[in-house]
Design a protein around this motif. Structure first.
Motif, mmCIF file in Angstrom:
data_model
loop_
_atom_site.group_PDB
_atom_site.id
_atom_site.type_symbol
_atom_site.label_atom_id
_atom_site.label_comp_id
_atom_site.label_asym_id
_atom_site.label_seq_id
_atom_site.Cartn_x
_atom_site.Cartn_y
_atom_site.Cartn_z
ATOM 1 N N ARG A 160 53.502 49.048 -19.745
ATOM 2 C CA ARG A 160 53.145 49.195 -18.216
ATOM 3 C C ARG A 160 54.475 48.682 -16.959
ATOM 4 O O ARG A 160 54.057 49.725 -16.708
ATOM 5 N N HIS A 204 48.641 51.287 -9.038
ATOM 6 C CA HIS A 204 47.060 49.913 -9.025
ATOM 7 C C HIS A 204 45.928 50.928 -8.527
ATOM 8 O O HIS A 204 45.894 50.321 -7.856
ATOM 9 N N ASN A 261 46.798 52.946 -4.494
ATOM 10 C CA ASN A 261 48.566 52.500 -4.410
ATOM 11 C C ASN A 261 48.671 53.313 -5.486
ATOM 12 O O ASN A 261 48.476 53.174 -6.798
ATOM 13 N N HIS A 313 52.440 54.982 -7.700
ATOM 14 C CA HIS A 313 53.884 55.671 -7.113
ATOM 15 C C HIS A 313 54.228 56.339 -8.325
ATOM 16 O O HIS A 313 53.693 56.627 -9.226
ATOM 17 N N GLU A 325 52.802 49.060 -0.418
ATOM 18 C CA GLU A 325 53.183 47.711 -1.130
ATOM 19 C C GLU A 325 55.208 47.409 -0.917
ATOM 20 O O GLU A 325 55.270 46.433 -0.412
ATOM 21 N N HIS A 326 55.659 48.219 -1.060
ATOM 22 C CA HIS A 326 57.377 48.248 -0.815
ATOM 23 C C HIS A 326 58.336 48.203 0.161
ATOM 24 O O HIS A 326 59.551 47.628 0.602
HETATM 25 ZN ZN ZN Z 1 53.792 48.452 -7.314
#
Ligand code: ZN
Ligand code: FAD
Ligand code: 2HG
Length: 472
Positions: free
Chosen positions: A334, A384, A389, A391, A430-431
């Motif tokens: 992961r 996630h 969330n 990516h 989150e970034h």
């Molecule tokens: Zn992440």
């Protein structure tokens, strides 16, 4: 040759001493680009204070001289927030010498640490007193608490423990004019007006420099079970997380989704990884259950949840880790995705969130529209699930050149963000925004919210010297 006034150079040198100044071009390079070399800048100087008092004096001196500062922690951020512009006039303010753990208050279940402490060291300090600090992410061996706070970092345990904002009780901040605000309160209740710490958390260094924080500790985990499950679809993943939550409640502490493409990149590029299954499957989830009891019946719970999932066709195959080494191997599959994707050319990162209930529809719509508009691009979708969330990253078509793919980056981004907006989602889960998503935020964020943000920035940093060109 530095672009700084001689008087400022002298003052900074007096504040931090020779060990705290880097102005040699070669030595500065490590501070001027990010880990995947996606952003590169220049700087007049890198300054490395060793205490909050020194940070305050540095900020005051730069404020008086009208020189802009770019705060930097572990430099693992993914949006270019810690990289200066290319003027050569900005000063990089590295916080990596602020490494003290100031206090562990077991009775209050808190730890007070300086901004430059690496996340993994906080996790270890918590473990040493039989507690855990639950923030967990792939860069935890090098990212700092200051960077985690400034980006409001998330990671793989948010579904149970929340993000950095949820894990923080107090902060100490050097304001843009050099004043030091001691907001290091270890209180879980404090309704004495606006909660100012939340202004600085997630502000990406644009409102001040975080020098320390009081963080929440949790009871140590004493039993854990980890499974790798093959699934037919993202819809099955959403059904399965609902099922596991209903069954296990707060014992569900990890639920990570990965497409086959994501896992295939890891198997190809990260040494020592192998596929847990003989057959390929379209989607996978990594499930983690944990408990404070040493012998909690986690395997029985997992088997019960997975048994029902097999019956309903949500799960196609599963393995449960039988040793710590197997747990680590599954997590490596992961956590290796980010690095693996770098080996396939430029990776266009889209760190989006949508309501959990919309994950499957988002992926279906974004996949279809992308493949129609940009045939052959490879979709590297993982994330996630509990946080909605994803990516939703893109790699170039097999055998194609970087340049034409990069030329399409903006159009690809707009397509993905348009679909995100259609599901009432966010273009940065989150970034953060950094320099990567500043423009996009203007397009996708509510204008009134942006106006309020600008007025806060103007109030706190009227001279615009805190990380200019980032976020807003
Ligand atoms: Zn992440
Ligand atoms: P930096 O990169 O140095 O800085 C990030 C931003 O914070 C910049 O804008 C900088 O100016 C500002 N800043 C830094 N320190 C301070 C300070 N003391 N005061 C004020 N501003 C400051 N992020 C997630 O959220 N979840 C993940 O799962 C995740 N996984 C990752 C995996 C990998 C392999 C990598 C490389 C990155 C990952 N990240 C993830 C992104 C990154 O690790 C986080 O954003 C992290 O919080 C950044 O910390 P840092 O110390 O490296 O900050
Ligand atoms: C993760 O969850 C990180 O692995 C990194 O947030 C995501 O590299 C990325 O796009």
């Amino acid at each position: 040759m530095s672009h700084l006034p001689a008087e400022l150079l002298r003052d900074l040198s007096e504040i931090v001493g020779p060990a705290g100044l880097i102005n040699d071009e070669a030595a500065m390079q490590a501070y001027l680009s990010d880990w995947r070399n996606a952003y590169r800048g220049r700087a007049a100087l890198v300054v490395r204070p060793a205490s909050a008092g020194e940070v305050a004096a540095v900020v005051r001196a730069c404020h008086q001289a009208g020189v802009a500062l770019v705060p930097q922690g572990g430099n693992t951020g993914l949006c270019g927030g810690s990289i200066p512009d290319d003027s050569g006039h900005q000063v990089v303010l590295s916080l990596t010498r602020l490494t003290r753990i100031r206090d562990v208050d077991a009775g209050n279940e808190t730890i007070t640490v300086e901004a430059g402490v690496v996340l993994q060291q906080v996790q270890e300090a918590a473990a040493a007193v039989g507690r855990q600090f639950p923030l967990s992410l792939g860069a935890e061996g090098s990212c700092t608490i200051g960077g985690n706070l400034a980006t409001n970092a998330g990671g793989t345990a948010v579904l149970r423990y929340g993000n950095m904002r949820d894990l923080t009780l107090g902060v100490e901040v050097v304001l843009p004019d050099g004043r030091l605000w001691n907001g290091l309160r270890g209180l879980r209740k404090d309704n004495t007006g606006y909660d100012l710490k939340h202004l600085f958390i997630g502000s990406e260094g644009t409102l001040g420099i975080i020098t320390a924080a009081v963080l929440k500790l949790y009871p140590a985990v004493r039993s854990r079970t980890t499974a790798w499950v093959a699934l037919p679809s993202p819809q099955a993943a959403v059904a399965l997380i609902g099922r596991m939550r209903a069954l296990c409640g707060d014992r569900l502490t990890g639920f990570e989704l990965m497409s086959r493409q994501s896992v295939a990149f890891v198997l190809r590029h990260v040494p020592g990884c192998s596929d847990p299954f003989a057959d390929e499957h379209p989607w996978y989830v990594l499930i983690e259950l944990s408990d404070t009891l040493p012998e909690a019946p986690l395997n029985a719970m997992l088997e019960s949840g997975l048994g029902a999932a097999f019956e309903e066709g949500e799960a196609l195959d599963a393995v449960v880790a039988g040793s710590e080494a197997q747990v680590a191997a599954l997590w490596k599959l992961r956590e290796g995705i980010s690095e693996a994707q770098n080996h396939e050319g430029p990776s266009l990162k889209h760190d989006i969130s949508v309501p959990v209930s919309s994950i499957a529809a988002f992926i279906a719509q974004a996949d279809e529209r992308l493949q129609q508009a940009f045939p052959g691009v490879r979709i590297v979708c993982y994330g996630h699930v509990g946080d909605g969330n994803l990516h939703y990253n893109i790699s170039k078509p097999v055998g194609s050149e970087d340049a034409p793919f990069k030329a399409q980056a903006e159009a690809i981004m707009h397509l993905i963000y348009d679909v995100t907006a259609a599901f009432a989602g966010s273009i940065s889960a989150e970034h953060g925004l950094g320099q990567a998503k500043r423009e996009a935020a203007r397009r996708y964020k509510d204008p009134l919210e942006l106006e309020l943000m600008r007025s806060l920035k103007q109030t706190l940093d009227p001279a615009g010297l805190m990380n200019p060109g980032k976020l807003l």
